[in-house]
Design a protein around this motif. Structure first.
Motif, mmCIF file in Angstrom:
data_model
loop_
_atom_site.group_PDB
_atom_site.id
_atom_site.type_symbol
_atom_site.label_atom_id
_atom_site.label_comp_id
_atom_site.label_asym_id
_atom_site.label_seq_id
_atom_site.Cartn_x
_atom_site.Cartn_y
_atom_site.Cartn_z
ATOM 1 N N ILE A 126 0.861 -1.194 0.000
ATOM 2 C CA ILE A 126 0.000 0.000 0.000
ATOM 3 C C ILE A 126 0.891 1.236 0.000
ATOM 4 N N TYR A 127 0.548 2.227 -0.816
ATOM 5 C CA TYR A 127 1.356 3.456 -0.871
ATOM 6 C C TYR A 127 1.441 4.069 0.527
ATOM 7 N N PRO A 128 2.655 4.339 1.017
ATOM 8 C CA PRO A 128 2.807 4.821 2.400
ATOM 9 C C PRO A 128 2.013 6.092 2.685
ATOM 10 N N VAL A 129 1.874 6.972 1.689
ATOM 11 C CA VAL A 129 1.207 8.246 1.930
ATOM 12 C C VAL A 129 -0.266 8.053 2.310
ATOM 13 N N LEU A 130 -0.829 6.918 1.918
ATOM 14 C CA LEU A 130 -2.256 6.731 2.157
ATOM 15 C C LEU A 130 -2.582 6.495 3.635
ATOM 16 N N PHE A 131 -1.619 5.995 4.403
ATOM 17 C CA PHE A 131 -1.907 5.782 5.829
ATOM 18 C C PHE A 131 -2.129 7.103 6.561
ATOM 19 N N PRO A 132 -1.187 8.070 6.445
ATOM 20 C CA PRO A 132 -1.503 9.348 7.085
ATOM 21 C C PRO A 132 -2.687 10.041 6.422
ATOM 22 N N ALA A 133 -2.829 9.888 5.108
ATOM 23 C CA ALA A 133 -3.847 10.672 4.411
ATOM 24 C C ALA A 133 -5.266 10.201 4.711
ATOM 25 N N LEU A 134 -5.463 8.910 4.924
ATOM 26 C CA LEU A 134 -6.835 8.403 4.973
ATOM 27 C C LEU A 134 -7.224 7.884 6.361
ATOM 28 N N GLY A 135 -6.891 8.587 7.415
ATOM 29 C CA GLY A 135 -7.441 8.157 8.707
ATOM 30 C C GLY A 135 -6.450 8.134 9.839
ATOM 31 N N ASN A 136 -5.457 9.021 9.790
ATOM 32 C CA ASN A 136 -4.470 9.028 10.855
ATOM 33 C C ASN A 136 -4.390 10.417 11.462
ATOM 34 N N TYR A 137 -4.300 10.461 12.789
ATOM 35 C CA TYR A 137 -4.058 11.737 13.443
ATOM 36 C C TYR A 137 -3.149 11.487 14.626
ATOM 37 N N ASP A 138 -2.066 12.232 14.685
ATOM 38 C CA ASP A 138 -1.202 12.139 15.850
ATOM 39 C C ASP A 138 -0.706 10.712 16.077
ATOM 40 N N GLY A 139 -0.443 10.013 14.971
ATOM 41 C CA GLY A 139 0.064 8.658 15.094
ATOM 42 C C GLY A 139 -0.996 7.595 15.279
ATOM 43 N N LYS A 140 -2.221 7.997 15.551
ATOM 44 C CA LYS A 140 -3.278 6.999 15.740
ATOM 45 C C LYS A 140 -3.954 6.715 14.405
ATOM 46 N N GLN A 141 -3.976 5.443 14.003
ATOM 47 C CA GLN A 141 -4.681 5.083 12.778
ATOM 48 C C GLN A 141 -6.126 4.762 13.156
ATOM 49 N N VAL A 142 -7.022 5.727 12.992
ATOM 50 C CA VAL A 142 -8.404 5.521 13.430
ATOM 51 C C VAL A 142 -9.288 5.006 12.315
ATOM 52 N N ALA A 143 -8.750 4.972 11.094
ATOM 53 C CA ALA A 143 -9.479 4.369 9.986
ATOM 54 C C ALA A 143 -8.445 3.755 9.064
ATOM 55 N N VAL A 386 -6.322 19.217 11.244
ATOM 56 C CA VAL A 386 -6.463 19.655 12.629
ATOM 57 C C VAL A 386 -7.911 19.403 13.040
ATOM 58 N N PRO A 387 -8.171 19.297 14.354
ATOM 59 C CA PRO A 387 -9.553 19.031 14.771
ATOM 60 C C PRO A 387 -10.513 20.143 14.360
ATOM 61 N N GLN A 388 -9.986 21.354 14.142
ATOM 62 C CA GLN A 388 -10.874 22.460 13.761
ATOM 63 C C GLN A 388 -11.143 22.466 12.262
ATOM 64 N N TYR A 389 -10.720 21.431 11.539
ATOM 65 C CA TYR A 389 -10.867 21.461 10.090
ATOM 66 C C TYR A 389 -12.299 21.756 9.626
ATOM 67 N N PRO A 390 -13.330 21.103 10.197
ATOM 68 C CA PRO A 390 -14.680 21.379 9.687
ATOM 69 C C PRO A 390 -15.045 22.859 9.752
ATOM 70 N N GLN A 391 -14.641 23.521 10.834
ATOM 71 C CA GLN A 391 -14.950 24.944 10.956
ATOM 72 C C GLN A 391 -14.157 25.756 9.917
ATOM 73 N N ILE A 392 -12.885 25.428 9.760
ATOM 74 C CA ILE A 392 -12.073 26.163 8.772
ATOM 75 C C ILE A 392 -12.656 26.006 7.381
ATOM 76 N N GLN A 393 -13.027 24.775 7.056
ATOM 77 C CA GLN A 393 -13.589 24.535 5.731
ATOM 78 C C GLN A 393 -14.853 25.354 5.527
ATOM 79 N N ASP A 394 -15.673 25.408 6.566
ATOM 80 C CA ASP A 394 -16.930 26.147 6.436
ATOM 81 C C ASP A 394 -16.683 27.641 6.288
ATOM 82 N N ILE A 395 -15.770 28.161 7.110
ATOM 83 C CA ILE A 395 -15.473 29.596 7.049
ATOM 84 C C ILE A 395 -14.915 29.947 5.668
ATOM 85 N N LEU A 396 -13.996 29.105 5.173
ATOM 86 C CA LEU A 396 -13.438 29.358 3.838
ATOM 87 C C LEU A 396 -14.513 29.188 2.772
#
Lengths: 425, 301, 275
Positions: A126-143, A386-396
């Motif tokens: 699996i392409y290494p970039v996909l692990f951080p990109a698709l469900g990782n935060y702060d080292g935790k793979q939550v998806a 970042v955890p505030q991403y949904p708010q940033i996306q909405d504001i932008l």
């Protein structure tokens, strides 16, 4: 669901018959169990549904695939997690939800399991970039990565050729080509992107911004109205006003994709997942003339290819045995054979190097080398994780759209956005 | 000791029993969730950050009232509501009067007229976004070619988007208004209408002096229903413009749904929603006062 | 109204009605037509209304969805919500119209106010409540939720309607030995038949096209057509007007047929009123 489904289902079933004799079928530790999967309505969902029958045959586990729209999925699984109602065992998870899920602990952290099963799962395929990109935060793979999309540039070979232009190597070249390829009298436009208020325009602009080197969050603080960002939004607005088809300021992905498939737009940055449609004559008028390439970046910048897509997560509330069964399903659906079968069912969602180099898939998807290059040098952070991403996306989403329609200047829009964003940090 | 109820008492008990099932149902399945939701609005709580959960009293309310986005949305929502309800009432009444006379044609037309109500509102939004699109839309493209629409289309321009959204809402809900008023018209006692005709009252006079006063209760019902529903409009706008361009169609309900169901800031989202409910109650109260005085004046005349 | 119209008036009336119908039907008809188009024709520019028709979209939805089950879901939810709302709302409306107590009018306004509370407030508490009483995912959850809104609506419709019935008729019936319920059931109710039918029709339509509540409260097995309609449209990158149009056939035709049948009763009520 795409129109080739009938044919593709046939191929899928045939493939299922050949493969089902191998592996897996001997032991059925979770025989008779039923797992519920909340699946977003995207290109891969019909395939997930079709393959559920095969999983049932091989493992005895029934996967009830509940296909939901994006907003509906988000609200439904969050309600499920918050109320601890255990409505779903598995859920497809947008990459930008990962920080929040990780902080709240709503989904199972998969790191240990992944370590344990790394070899069996061929994780190095699996392409290494996909692990951080698709469900990782702060080292935790939550998806776990389920569907990887690369941001690519779709363009029209014929128009570039007719104008004596080379496909753009840099962002500056793309912008100037966009103006040169615009000819309103022939209903021909050089540029298109999502303009609709909200997630649609915010996401497309963030992608563009990353390619010209803009930064939205630095050292844990928002920097929405930094000078380069304002400059980039100004260029972006001008492109919308002078080189985009009428109505683009109210388009989301549907309108944008349609404008390219119908030959209205000459360039479009897009997710690779929809690219199959450009070469399908029932949907597209540009089957012969469309081409894909990696997204250009500003002159002198290291490439930043945007990576997006979906992971699949296990509900932390369910019983341990169900978690194990859910993990077994994740291992199965992302295994090289099954994931290839998923892509033969039009998923257009890639994870593995073996898929990208598979001759059968290369025949079906004539643009896999572009995805290979994008995944190899991909950037999982073009949208701030970042955890505030949904708010940033909405504001932008409001700020960018206001600038595009001329309701406020790029500077004013981003200053107001910055003030709003500071409240969340 | 023997104990007998007077007929009046028996009548009251009977009426209470008739109303009780509905009252109990609403209390259990609506009031109870609403009270719980109102409880949320007094807390700072975000479902995505379950460790945050403190009592903040009315701070969510004061935050909402001082937020400029909320204020702008309130203005947009009030314009939208008043405009839509007025247009729907006028169009609905005209339609009901047109279809009043009984004939096979009118019966068939009444049924077909209901088609817009059968389409899920989100899909209504999608249909019109597609039809009005200046590049692909059957209406929008030709409007642009004829120079009758702004360059980015009716839904892409801050000056025309709100009015266009109002038109879509009117399209969707005029049939509902017409059907309720039609049912009321058909229930009007024929003798009074005949008497008016014998008196030789002209068409307009008959309408304003006799028919409309008798329709007042139904008109009130329609107005109250539409005020409450239009004020909470979400789906069609969400699907057609997502609140844009800029903030021009950003209704309060879009804000509340975003805070509550996208950011899961359920405290703030609930506070906005409850403020909306208060607005609705206020508007309906205003409506009641206006209609009462109108009723009195008409009865005096 | 039973008087005859002069010919020019009739022509004017009919033309106005036909124009209104075109306005109301054309957009839906456009959606229905997309079902027969290949998608490259739907979003083409300039947009042209002609194309080579095909039935591929119907094949796709028949394959992707269990249409019978979805229709059943919609039918159960609509019928259940309508019946429950009528059962609760009609007696309540009658009581409100006949009561002379101030409490009655307060109750009526409370009903109206409850309709005005946005779903954002109630959705999550109601969801948890349904979980507590083990109804989450069942049709009952949606029916109960719809009925809270529709009962208020029916109660108001009937309150308005019963107030037009003179109380003298009922008083006479009570003197004749009908009893309170008899006066309601045999005298007052038949006189307001048109309003009952109109309420039923509208309740049914509210329930039939409601999206948010069933999306949250049902499961894959209990889902109605309104929710599947959006699934047929597809996700952000895979929108498909054709399958949406095909699905819209399935979700619109049954309700129109029911409306046609119910409309006959709307007329029956009128004839009774004239006599």
């Amino acid at each position: 669901m795409k129109r080739r489904t009938l044919l593709a289902t046939g191929i899928g079933t045939a493939a299922a018959m050949t493969w089902s004799r191998r592996g897996w079928s001997q032991s059925k530790p979770f025989d008779g169990m039923t797992l519920r999967l909340a699946c977003v309505n995207d290109q891969y969902s019909p395939g997930i549904k079709t393959l559920a029958e095969r999983f049932k045959q091989e493992s005895g586990v029934t996967i009830l695939v509940d296909i939901l729209g994006y907003g509906e999925l988000q609200t439904k699984i969050t309600t499920d997690y918050v109320g601890h109602t255990k409505g779903y065992d598995l859920a497809t998870t947008d990459n930008v939800w990962a920080p929040q899920l990780a902080e709240a602990g709503y989904t199972v952290t998969l790191n240990d399991w992944m370590k344990h099963d790394a070899e069996e799962m061929k994780l190095d395929d699996i392409y290494p970039v996909l692990f951080p990109a698709l469900g990782n935060y702060d080292g935790k793979q939550v998806a776990f990565p389920l569907a990887g999309y690369a941001n690519v540039l779709a363009y029209r070979k014929d128009l570039y050729k007719a104008a004596n232009l080379q496909p753009p190597a840099t962002m500056q070249a793309l912008v100037s080509a966009a103006y040169k390829l615009t000819d309103k009298s022939r209903n021909q436009y050089g540029w298109v992107a999502n303009g609709q208020k909200g997630a649609a325009c915010a996401q497309d602009w963030m992608q563009y911004l990353a390619e010209v080197g803009g930064v939205l969050v630095q050292d844990g603080k928002p920097t929405l109205d930094a000078a380069p960002n304002v400059k980039s939004l100004t260029t972006y607005r001008d492109l919308f006003q002078k080189a985009a088809p009428p109505g683009a300021v109210n388009w989301d992905w549907d309108g944008r994709e349609a404008s390219f498939r119908n030959g209205l737009a000459a360039n479009m940055q897009t997710w690779s997942v929809g690219a199959l449609g450009y070469f399908d004559p029932t949907q597209s008028k540009v089957t012969e003339t469309a081409a894909l390439m990696v997204t250009p970046t500003a002159t002198g910048m290291k490439p930043r290819y945007g990576i997006g897509g979906w992971g699949i997560a296990i509900n932390a509330d369910i019983e341990d045995r169900r978690k194990e069964a859910a993990w077994a399903y994740i291992k199965w659906i992302t295994s090289p054979e099954i994931h290839k079968a998923l892509n033969l069912l039009n998923a257009g969602s890639f994870l593995r190097k073996s898929e990208i180099h598979d001759p059968q898939l290369n025949q079906k998807y004539p643009f896999l080398p572009v995805i290979d290059e994008s995944f190899t040098h991909g950037d999982p952070d073009f949208r701030p994780r970042v955890p505030q991403y949904p708010q940033i996306q909405d504001i932008l989403g409001t700020a960018v759209n206001s600038a595009l329609v001329g309701a406020s200047s790029p500077q004013d829009a981003l200053s107001a956005a910055q003030t709003q964003a500071l409240r969340y940090f | 000791m023997s104990f007998r109820l007077t007929p009046l008492q028996r009548r009251s008990i009977f009426l209470c029993l008739m109303a009780a099932p509905a009252a109990i149902h609403v209390a259990v399945f609506a009031l109870y969730p609403i009270l719980r939701g109102m409880g949320f609005s007094l807390f700072q709580m975000n479902l995505m950050q379950p460790w945050i959960h403190h009592f903040v009293g009315l701070r969510n309310y004061t935050d909402a009232l001082t937020d400029p986005t909320v204020r702008r949305s309130l203005v947009v929502t009030i314009i939208f509501t008043v405009g839509c309800v007025a247009a729907e009432l006028v169009c609905g009444l005209c339609l009901a009067l047109l279809l009043w006379r009984d004939s096979a044609f009118n019966r068939f037309a009444t049924t077909l007229m209901l088609v817009p109500i059968t389409v899920t509102p989100i899909v209504v939004g999608l249909i019109f976004r597609a039809l009005l699109d200046p590049s692909f839309g059957l209406i929008g493209y030709w409007l642009l070619q004829a120079g009758l629409a702004p360059p980015q289309g009716l839904l892409g321009d801050t000056h025309t988007a709100l009015a266009t959204m109002m038109g879509i809402d009117v399209w969707e809900w005029t049939p509902l208004v017409a059907l309720i008023l039609l049912a009321a018209l058909k229930a009007l006692p024929a003798d009074i209408l005949d008497a008016a005709e014998i008196d030789g009252a002209g068409g307009t006079r008959r309408l304003t002096r006799i028919i409309l006063p008798m329709l007042l209760p139904s008109l009130f019902l329609v107005l109250a229903l539409r005020f409450t529903d239009v004020f909470r409009t979400y789906d069609i706008v969400f699907a057609a413009t997502a609140g844009g361009p800029g903030d021009s169609t950003n209704l309060l309900m879009l804000l509340a749904a975003k805070e509550g169901l996208t950011f899961f800031d359920i405290g703030y989202g609930s506070a906005i929603s409850i403020l909306m409910t208060l607005c609705i109650v206020l508007m309906v109260a205003l409506l009641i006062v206006t209609l009462r005085s109108l009723d009195r004046r008409m009865n005096q005349a | 109204m039973s008087r005859r119209l002069s010919r020019p008036t009739l022509v004017a009336q009919r033309s106005a009605v036909i124009i209104a119908l075109v306005v109301f039907l054309a957009p839906v008809l456009w959606l229905a037509l997309t079902a027969y188009e290949p998608s490259r024709a739907i979003q083409s520019t300039p947009p042209l209304p002609w194309f080579v028709p095909g039935l591929a979209n119907f094949v796709i939805i028949a394959q992707q969805f269990d249409l019978a089950k979805l229709t059943l879901g919609s039918a159960v939810i609509s019928a259940g919500s309508t019946l429950l709302s009528l059962l609760l709302g009609i007696p309540c409306g009658y009581a409100l119209a006949r009561a002379r107590h101030r409490g009655a009018i307060i109750l009526a306004y409370v009903f109206l106010a409850i309709r005005g509370v946005p779903t954002v407030v109630t959705l999550i508490p109601f969801y948890l409540f349904m979980r507590q009483i083990h109804l989450l995912g069942t049709w009952w959850a949606v029916i109960l939720m719809n009925a809270t809104l529709s009962t208020a609506f029916v109660a108001w419709m009937m309150y308005t309607a019963f107030r037009t019935v003179p109380t003298e008729i009922e008083d006479a019936a009570i003197v004749d030995g009908c009893g309170g319920f008899g006066a309601f059931w045999r005298v007052a109710l038949p006189l307001v038949r048109t309003s009952v039918v109109a309420s039923a029709l509208l309740c049914m339509m509210f329930a039939w096209n409601d999206y948010l509540n069933p999306a949250f409260l049902t499961r894959a097995e209990t889902r109605p057509l309104s929710v599947a309609l959006l699934t047929a449209f597809g996700g952000p990158t895979t929108s498909s007007w054709g399958t949406l149009g095909a699905m819209a056939h399935i979700s619109t035709i049954p309700i129109i047929l029911v409306a046609l049948v119910l409309n006959r009763f709307l007329v029956a009520g009128l004839i009774r009123g004239v006599h």
